[in-house]
Design a protein around this motif. Structure first.
Motif, mmCIF file in Angstrom:
data_model
loop_
_atom_site.group_PDB
_atom_site.id
_atom_site.type_symbol
_atom_site.label_atom_id
_atom_site.label_comp_id
_atom_site.label_asym_id
_atom_site.label_seq_id
_atom_site.Cartn_x
_atom_site.Cartn_y
_atom_site.Cartn_z
ATOM 1 N N ASN A 89 4.698 -33.030 28.974
ATOM 2 C CA ASN A 89 6.081 -33.211 28.559
ATOM 3 C C ASN A 89 7.016 -32.628 29.624
ATOM 4 O O ASN A 89 7.731 -31.689 29.350
ATOM 5 N N PRO A 90 6.983 -33.141 30.848
ATOM 6 C CA PRO A 90 6.165 -34.234 31.379
ATOM 7 C C PRO A 90 4.916 -33.714 32.091
ATOM 8 O O PRO A 90 4.773 -32.519 32.332
ATOM 9 N N ALA A 91 4.024 -34.661 32.465
ATOM 10 C CA ALA A 91 2.950 -34.373 33.419
ATOM 11 C C ALA A 91 3.594 -34.507 34.797
ATOM 12 O O ALA A 91 4.449 -35.370 35.002
ATOM 13 N N THR A 92 3.218 -33.652 35.732
ATOM 14 C CA THR A 92 3.855 -33.674 37.054
ATOM 15 C C THR A 92 2.810 -33.614 38.164
ATOM 16 O O THR A 92 1.688 -33.154 37.954
ATOM 17 N N PHE A 93 3.197 -34.065 39.345
ATOM 18 C CA PHE A 93 2.368 -33.882 40.521
ATOM 19 C C PHE A 93 3.267 -33.622 41.720
ATOM 20 O O PHE A 93 4.433 -33.997 41.734
ATOM 21 N N ARG A 94 2.684 -32.965 42.714
ATOM 22 C CA ARG A 94 3.400 -32.653 43.952
ATOM 23 C C ARG A 94 2.372 -32.576 45.069
ATOM 24 O O ARG A 94 1.289 -32.027 44.883
ATOM 25 N N GLN A 95 2.700 -33.144 46.233
ATOM 26 C CA GLN A 95 1.821 -33.045 47.387
ATOM 27 C C GLN A 95 2.618 -33.149 48.670
ATOM 28 O O GLN A 95 3.557 -33.927 48.760
ATOM 29 N N ARG A 96 2.194 -32.373 49.647
ATOM 30 C CA ARG A 96 2.799 -32.445 50.970
ATOM 31 C C ARG A 96 2.161 -33.600 51.722
ATOM 32 O O ARG A 96 0.966 -33.846 51.626
ATOM 33 N N LEU A 97 2.976 -34.326 52.477
ATOM 34 C CA LEU A 97 2.491 -35.436 53.281
ATOM 35 C C LEU A 97 2.191 -34.944 54.693
ATOM 36 O O LEU A 97 2.749 -33.953 55.143
ATOM 37 N N ASP A 98 1.325 -35.668 55.390
ATOM 38 C CA ASP A 98 1.081 -35.345 56.793
ATOM 39 C C ASP A 98 2.390 -35.491 57.558
ATOM 40 O O ASP A 98 3.215 -36.354 57.236
ATOM 41 N N GLU A 106 7.284 -33.994 54.791
ATOM 42 C CA GLU A 106 7.928 -34.343 53.520
ATOM 43 C C GLU A 106 6.970 -34.057 52.375
ATOM 44 O O GLU A 106 5.762 -33.938 52.573
ATOM 45 N N TRP A 107 7.546 -33.997 51.190
ATOM 46 C CA TRP A 107 6.780 -33.819 49.962
ATOM 47 C C TRP A 107 6.983 -35.041 49.090
ATOM 48 O O TRP A 107 8.046 -35.663 49.117
ATOM 49 N N ILE A 108 5.992 -35.363 48.292
ATOM 50 C CA ILE A 108 6.143 -36.388 47.268
ATOM 51 C C ILE A 108 5.968 -35.689 45.924
ATOM 52 O O ILE A 108 5.084 -34.847 45.759
ATOM 53 N N ASN A 109 6.888 -35.973 45.008
ATOM 54 C CA ASN A 109 6.875 -35.393 43.673
ATOM 55 C C ASN A 109 6.943 -36.519 42.655
ATOM 56 O O ASN A 109 7.629 -37.518 42.890
ATOM 57 N N GLY A 110 6.280 -36.358 41.542
ATOM 58 C CA GLY A 110 6.342 -37.363 40.494
ATOM 59 C C GLY A 110 6.188 -36.732 39.132
ATOM 60 O O GLY A 110 5.680 -35.618 39.001
ATOM 61 N N LYS A 111 6.657 -37.472 38.126
ATOM 62 C CA LYS A 111 6.508 -36.989 36.758
ATOM 63 C C LYS A 111 6.603 -38.159 35.802
ATOM 64 O O LYS A 111 7.142 -39.222 36.119
ATOM 65 N N GLY A 112 6.065 -37.960 34.629
ATOM 66 C CA GLY A 112 6.108 -38.919 33.536
ATOM 67 C C GLY A 112 5.415 -38.298 32.338
ATOM 68 O O GLY A 112 4.722 -37.282 32.472
ATOM 69 N N GLN A 113 5.596 -38.887 31.196
ATOM 70 C CA GLN A 113 4.931 -38.364 30.001
ATOM 71 C C GLN A 113 3.416 -38.569 30.091
ATOM 72 O O GLN A 113 2.646 -37.799 29.528
ATOM 73 N N ASN A 129 9.615 -42.514 31.219
ATOM 74 C CA ASN A 129 10.546 -41.742 32.043
ATOM 75 C C ASN A 129 9.918 -41.325 33.367
ATOM 76 O O ASN A 129 10.028 -40.175 33.782
ATOM 77 N N GLY A 130 9.285 -42.281 34.023
ATOM 78 C CA GLY A 130 8.637 -42.008 35.297
ATOM 79 C C GLY A 130 9.641 -41.773 36.410
ATOM 80 O O GLY A 130 10.733 -42.343 36.428
ATOM 81 N N ARG A 131 9.249 -40.929 37.331
ATOM 82 C CA ARG A 131 10.090 -40.625 38.491
ATOM 83 C C ARG A 131 9.177 -40.249 39.646
ATOM 84 O O ARG A 131 8.278 -39.420 39.500
ATOM 85 N N VAL A 132 9.399 -40.882 40.800
ATOM 86 C CA VAL A 132 8.671 -40.540 42.020
ATOM 87 C C VAL A 132 9.714 -40.308 43.100
ATOM 88 O O VAL A 132 10.620 -41.120 43.290
ATOM 89 N N GLN A 133 9.599 -39.184 43.796
ATOM 90 C CA GLN A 133 10.553 -38.835 44.841
ATOM 91 C C GLN A 133 9.803 -38.468 46.113
ATOM 92 O O GLN A 133 8.839 -37.700 46.088
ATOM 93 N N GLY A 136 14.494 -37.794 50.178
ATOM 94 C CA GLY A 136 15.669 -38.166 49.399
ATOM 95 C C GLY A 136 15.526 -39.485 48.664
ATOM 96 O O GLY A 136 16.419 -39.876 47.916
ATOM 97 N N ASP A 137 14.414 -40.215 48.866
ATOM 98 C CA ASP A 137 14.201 -41.495 48.195
ATOM 99 C C ASP A 137 13.620 -41.258 46.804
ATOM 100 O O ASP A 137 12.716 -40.436 46.635
ATOM 101 N N VAL A 138 14.152 -41.992 45.812
ATOM 102 C CA VAL A 138 13.740 -41.791 44.423
ATOM 103 C C VAL A 138 13.561 -43.142 43.737
ATOM 104 O O VAL A 138 14.389 -44.047 43.906
ATOM 105 N N VAL A 139 12.492 -43.273 42.961
ATOM 106 C CA VAL A 139 12.279 -44.435 42.095
ATOM 107 C C VAL A 139 12.132 -43.900 40.684
ATOM 108 O O VAL A 139 11.334 -42.993 40.437
#
Length: 189
Positions: A89-98, A106-113, A129-133, A136-139
């Motif tokens: 509430n929500p489930a999340t993830f985060r990872q650094r990119l090469d 850069e980092w990529i972050n995401g979340k959703g139920q 309520n998904g979100r991936v960032q 500065g780019d966000v979907v």
């Protein structure tokens, strides 16, 4: 008959969800060789069914990757394919990119139920309520699907059921924010 080592089963099951955090094509390569650490209030493994369940404040880390959820369930079929579901509430993830060619990290972050992963199809689906960032780019959208084979995103605003089918009762919107990219010196104008 091949018998599984319980410790390896936990590692294999946990590893499937790390790919959720690899929504970008250039996830940090060094993370794959790092140990997987999982914290939860409880964990259970059913080797006969190939199901591992972690519950209660689940935190999975591997290198720069981090997944948090209230419940993490990973299934493994006889062919070794893994399917995972993280619920929160929500489930999340985060990872650094090469780093890119300029050394920028850069980092990529995401979340959703709910976040589903199918390693056979290399699909990650974020529901509700998904979100991936990335930078500065966000979907954002109610369902976001990332295809690891084609490295393409698809987002919808309409609510979907557990099978990805659109539900009755309203339309939603998708929002995409793309930041301008800096032009490199000497690039064609």
């Amino acid at each position: 008959m091949l018998r599984r080592n319980p410790n390896n089963s936990f590692r294999l099951a946990a590893g499937a969800l790390i790919v959720c955090s690899a929504l970008a094509a250039h996830a940090e390569q060094a993370d794959r060789s790092k140990p997987i650490n999982i914290e939860a209030d409880q964990a259970s493994l059913d080797q006969q069914k190939g199901v591992t369940v972690y519950e209660g404040n689940v935190i999975l880390t591997q290198g720069t990757s981090k997944l948090t959820a209230a419940k993490l369930t990973v299934n493994q079929d006889k062919a070794g394919n893994q399917y995972g579901t993280a619920i929160g509430n929500p489930a999340t993830f985060r990872q650094r990119l090469d780093p890119d060619s300029d050394g920028k990290v850069e980092w990529i972050n995401g979340k959703g139920q709910r976040i589903d992963y199918d390693n056979a199809k290399q699909l990650v689906t974020i529901y509700d309520n998904g979100r991936v960032q990335r930078g500065g780019d966000v979907v954002t959208g109610n369902v976001i699907i990332y295809d690891g084979k084609t490295q393409q995103f698809q987002a919808t605003g309409t609510r979907s059921d557990a099978h990805g089918q659109a539900m009755k009762g309203g339309k939603g919107r998708v929002t995409v924010v793309i930041q301008p990219r800096e032009k490199k010196e000497g690039a064609n104008k």
